[in-house]
Design a protein around this motif. Sequence first.
Motif, PDB file in Angstrom:
ATOM      1  N   ALA A  59       0.834  -1.202   0.000  1.00 26.33           N
ATOM      2  CA  ALA A  59       0.000   0.000   0.000  1.00 26.33           C
ATOM      3  C   ALA A  59       0.870   1.253   0.000  1.00 26.33           C
ATOM      4  O   ALA A  59       0.599   2.215  -0.735  1.00 26.33           O
ATOM      5  N   MET A  60       1.919   1.252   0.817  1.00 26.68           N
ATOM      6  CA  MET A  60       2.808   2.413   0.863  1.00 26.68           C
ATOM      7  C   MET A  60       3.505   2.635  -0.472  1.00 26.68           C
ATOM      8  O   MET A  60       3.662   3.773  -0.933  1.00 26.68           O
ATOM      9  N   SER A  61       3.937   1.551  -1.110  1.00 29.67           N
ATOM     10  CA  SER A  61       4.629   1.708  -2.393  1.00 29.67           C
ATOM     11  C   SER A  61       3.667   1.894  -3.562  1.00 29.67           C
ATOM     12  O   SER A  61       4.068   2.345  -4.630  1.00 29.67           O
ATOM     13  N   THR A  62       2.390   1.574  -3.374  1.00 30.61           N
ATOM     14  CA  THR A  62       1.388   1.819  -4.416  1.00 30.61           C
ATOM     15  C   THR A  62       0.973   3.280  -4.436  1.00 30.61           C
ATOM     16  O   THR A  62       1.012   3.932  -5.487  1.00 30.61           O
ATOM     17  N   ILE A  63       0.568   3.814  -3.293  1.00 33.40           N
ATOM     18  CA  ILE A  63       0.109   5.202  -3.229  1.00 33.40           C
ATOM     19  C   ILE A  63       1.251   6.169  -3.530  1.00 33.40           C
ATOM     20  O   ILE A  63       1.041   7.232  -4.120  1.00 33.40           O
ATOM     21  N   SER A  64       2.465   5.816  -3.153  1.00 29.86           N
ATOM     22  CA  SER A  64       3.625   6.664  -3.463  1.00 29.86           C
ATOM     23  C   SER A  64       4.104   6.471  -4.894  1.00 29.86           C
ATOM     24  O   SER A  64       5.049   7.137  -5.318  1.00 29.86           O
ATOM     25  N   THR A  65       3.439   5.572  -5.646  1.00 29.38           N
ATOM     26  CA  THR A  65       3.860   5.161  -7.004  1.00 29.38           C
ATOM     27  C   THR A  65       5.355   4.861  -7.023  1.00 29.38           C
ATOM     28  O   THR A  65       6.092   5.316  -7.880  1.00 29.38           O
ATOM     29  N   GLY A  66       5.770   4.086  -6.016  1.00 30.48           N
ATOM     30  CA  GLY A  66       7.184   3.739  -5.873  1.00 30.48           C
ATOM     31  C   GLY A  66       7.544   2.404  -6.483  1.00 30.48           C
ATOM     32  O   GLY A  66       8.504   2.282  -7.238  1.00 30.48           O
ATOM     33  N   GLY A  67       6.801   1.344  -6.129  1.00 31.79           N
ATOM     34  CA  GLY A  67       7.000   0.061  -6.779  1.00 31.79           C
ATOM     35  C   GLY A  67       7.845  -0.958  -6.058  1.00 31.79           C
ATOM     36  O   GLY A  67       8.048  -2.059  -6.571  1.00 31.79           O
ATOM     37  N   TYR A  68       8.341  -0.647  -4.858  1.00 34.07           N
ATOM     38  CA  TYR A  68       9.065  -1.668  -4.107  1.00 34.07           C
ATOM     39  C   TYR A  68       8.086  -2.742  -3.641  1.00 34.07           C
ATOM     40  O   TYR A  68       6.982  -2.444  -3.189  1.00 34.07           O
ATOM     41  N   SER A  69       8.523  -3.991  -3.748  1.00 30.51           N
ATOM     42  CA  SER A  69       7.707  -5.111  -3.312  1.00 30.51           C
ATOM     43  C   SER A  69       8.447  -5.894  -2.238  1.00 30.51           C
ATOM     44  O   SER A  69       9.655  -5.704  -2.024  1.00 30.51           O
ATOM     45  N   THR A  70       7.732  -6.764  -1.561  1.00 32.38           N
ATOM     46  CA  THR A  70       8.358  -7.645  -0.568  1.00 32.38           C
ATOM     47  C   THR A  70       8.715  -8.996  -1.172  1.00 32.38           C
ATOM     48  O   THR A  70       9.181  -9.884  -0.467  1.00 32.38           O
ATOM     49  N   HIS A  71       8.506  -9.131  -2.485  1.00 29.08           N
ATOM     50  CA  HIS A  71       8.786 -10.394  -3.173  1.00 29.08           C
ATOM     51  C   HIS A  71       9.541 -10.134  -4.471  1.00 29.08           C
ATOM     52  O   HIS A  71       9.310  -9.117  -5.138  1.00 29.08           O
TER      53      HIS A  71
END
Length: 493
Positions: free
Chosen positions: A223-235
């Motif tokens: 959610a944090m990387s989606t709303i920030s349009t960042g794109g980091y994932s945990t996988h």
Amino acid sequence: MEGTGVKAKEAADSTKVVGLVIGALLVALAVLMAVPVLAEVVAQSGDWEAFLFSSVITGFVGGALMLANQTENRDLTHRATFMVTSLGWLTVSAFSALPFVFSQVDMNYTDAFFEATSGVTTTGSTVMVNLDRTPPGLLLWRSLLQWMGGVGIILTAVAILPFLRVGGMQLFRTESSDRSEKVLPRPGQIAVAIGEVYLLLTLLCALAYIVGGMTPFDAMNHAMSTISTGGYSTHDASFGYFDSPFIHWMGVIFMISGALPLALYVQTLRGVGETLWDDPQVRAFVAMLAGVSVLMALWLAARGDYGFFEALTLTAFNVTSIVTTTGFASTDYTLWGPFAVMAFFILTFLGGCTGSTSGGMKMFRLQILAVLFRTQVRQTLYPHVAQTIHYGERTVSREIVFSVALFVFVYLASILVVALALAAFGLDLVTALSSSVTAMANVGPGLGQEVGPAGNFSNLPDGPKIILSFAMLLGRLELLTILVMFSKDYWAR
């Protein structure tokens, strides 16, 4: 002589204010580092010392800067605003790298600085592998960096870039100066209201992901990387890890949400001034995403690779991810053939709306250029008729048109210069050019086997990583905010 002394005092005061602001940013960053400490303690993974040590160092340096730069005159001059913006983002990136260096993953500082800069600028390019086995505190730290960088660039775009008259952003200063006073009377209140909307969108996104089947930890990070349009994932597989069309469509909705002007959310919710759908760039942005996604889905379905709905899910997610500069991937779209590769390369340039967390050239600049082209055609046909340029219901001045045209020229020229510098280190054409574009546009994945959606930047030499880190900052701060500091006139007194 008296005038010289006054100027010297003003310069000294400005320098102190810059040091004071950067010190305050570092103290805030040190406090933020305590969050992963709690995550590590709860998970009992044993990596909490890295964050505690980093927090102490960062807090000490920040506190020392604040104590050493106390001044009664805390007004930022025009020149000092350029400096505090550029040095602030650079310094935060530099100290955000410390947890990566001290953690169990044992990164060298170049890799750590690349990862931290990619996070703070919400680019999403990564040098990390084996994310599925990475300590939870470090995964949370990456997401926090993007979330912090996302709200940071929104406030920069709303409060600073229009004031600095960078890349046509003064258009949004003139259009909102009167109305913002009616909606919210103080800049601090505007910042708080934007922060509240940003937090609300993040929580709604996390809730949607949990409903779709994500674990609470995965949901909050994504959610944090989606709303920030960042794109980091945990996988390592990014969104391809989640075999759920519902999650992918929620990703599409909230990536778009992060790519829309957050100040307009505030006005829409308060029922005052221009609403989201009244903004011409919002309408053009949503229409463009829908049109490209459907056309690419029809093309994939016609090839016989997928059914239409499956194709639409794939294209909508990945097209939205690239255009909003988020950088998530649900599949390796480079395997769709040369047409898809070229299409995604072009989409990398575009970006979302001004006043959002997105990077890229921004939709309003593309619209200004389109109107400029149409106006020039009319001027050629009717040379004796005065032509005016309109953006929505507003008349656009020649100064703004010039700023936009200059920005696009410098943007494209910078991409070529960065690509040439990468090629000097032996990178092939596709890797050098796509890496340059994705760094400048803050998108994340490039093209090719090495830096494409199925790869990462870990195998690049240190030189290209440093160049790309600088390019990320350059693109995030709209180019001229940093480049102006390299001019002789900037340092003239």
